[in-house]
Write an enzyme that holds these catalytic residues in place. Structure first.
Site, short mmCIF file in Angstrom:
data_model
loop_
_atom_site.label_atom_id
_atom_site.label_comp_id
_atom_site.label_asym_id
_atom_site.label_seq_id
_atom_site.Cartn_x
_atom_site.Cartn_y
_atom_site.Cartn_z
NE ARG A 239 -3.20 0.67 -0.64
CZ ARG A 239 -3.63 0.79 -1.88
NH1 ARG A 239 -3.35 1.88 -2.58
NH2 ARG A 239 -4.30 -0.19 -2.45
CE LYS B 271 -1.70 28.15 -3.56
NZ LYS B 271 -2.51 28.82 -4.60
CE LYS C 132 2.66 34.87 -2.39
NZ LYS C 132 1.84 33.64 -2.57
CD GLU D 226 1.87 38.49 -4.26
OE1 GLU D 226 1.86 37.26 -4.32
OE2 GLU D 226 1.19 39.14 -3.45
CG ASP E 167 -0.96 37.96 -6.84
OD1 ASP E 167 -1.09 36.75 -7.12
OD2 ASP E 167 -1.67 38.54 -6.01
#
Length: 282
Positions: A99, A134, A166, A199, A221
């Site tokens: 598995r 992410k 950012k 950014e 962005d």
């Protein structure tokens, strides 16, 4: 920062602990310890295979006497019915690793397949598709490796290998100038040579960055196509350019045609369908 191999070893240790706990009582109760057998990894849908090298690590870590014969390499295009490898040894070991190997390879192959689709869409342009942070907690190293196998490019691995200023960093720092200068002073203080990316949310912020300088890459962005074209014109090759912000597959070529260097796509890792395959005794 720990080396990649150390992180993968820790991931595998945790995965065995999570799955096997104090023992695979089904296998231990039904299969004699001395029983030997073979299993083969069968592909059940078309895509790009990834994780074969990690599967080797799984088998070696659990039982160094397991023998694996591979017929395909990571990055190969596969179709239903293809056999990726055969593994032979103690049946108890085969059943206890089954598995984990499938979970890793199905996930990595799904990411590699998705990434290849994006990379092919960008053929003919200078633009590369970038991954993001992410990722599945604990699985980042494997997922980012799958992106590379599929033809994509890794953005920063984590918070340690690049400075990415950012919007929140800029706002908390009191503006673009403060954010950039603080980052430069920090790197000098700790004697590190990291790239700095910032950014920008509009052309006014872009102009401010161009006046200040001191960065390596500029992230546009949520810029639309006309704004991206204008930004590329203004930057004029002075800095690397990354387009970001929910860019869909259908929009890839339009952004690439603007002349950006990278398009970052969270969907490479955060919403991927695993590639179907099975590990069967024979």
């Amino acid at each position: 920062m720990k080396k990649k191999d150390e992180l993968i070893d820790q991931l595998l240790e945790l995965a065995f602990l999570e799955d096997i706990g104090d023992g695979d009582h089904t296998t231990l109760s039904s299969i004699p310890e001395q029983a030997r057998g073979k299993a083969q990894l069968i592909i059940k849908e078309p895509g790009i295979i990834a994780g074969i090298e990690i599967a080797k690590k799984v088998f070696e870590k659990f039982d160094e006497n397991l023998e694996m014969k591979t017929f395909l390499s990571d990055g190969a295009e596969v179709k239903p019915g293809d056999i990726a490898f055969i593994v032979e040894g103690k049946v108890q070991s085969l059943l206890q690793t089954e598995r984990l190997v499938l979970n890793i390879m199905q996930r990595m192959s799904g990411i590699a397949t998705q990434t290849k689709r994006y990379a092919k869409e960008l053929e003919g342009f200078k633009t590369n598709v970038l991954d993001t942070r992410k990722t599945t907690p604990g699985m980042r190293m494997l997922e980012k490796e799958a992106v590379k196998i599929g033809g994509g490019v890794n953005h920063r691995i984590g918070l340690f290998d690049m400075i990415l200023l950012k919007d929140n960093h800029v706002d908390f720092a009191g503006g673009i100038k403060n954010a950039i200068e603080n980052a430069q002073k920090y790197l000098k203080k700790i004697n590190k040579n990291l790239k700095i990316e910032i950014e920008v949310r509009n052309l006014e912020e872009l102009q401010e960055v161009l006046e200040i300088g001191g960065v390596d890459r500029i992230m546009l962005d949520n810029f639309d196509i006309p704004m991206t074209k204008e930004a590329v014109r203004q930057i004029d090759g002075k800095y690397e350019i990354e387009s970001s912000g929910g860019i869909t597959f259908k929009e890839l070529k339009n952004y690439a045609a603007c002349g950006v260097d990278y398009i970052s796509v969270g969907a490479l890792t955060h919403s991927v369908k695993s590639l179907d395959m099975s590990l069967k005794a024979f």
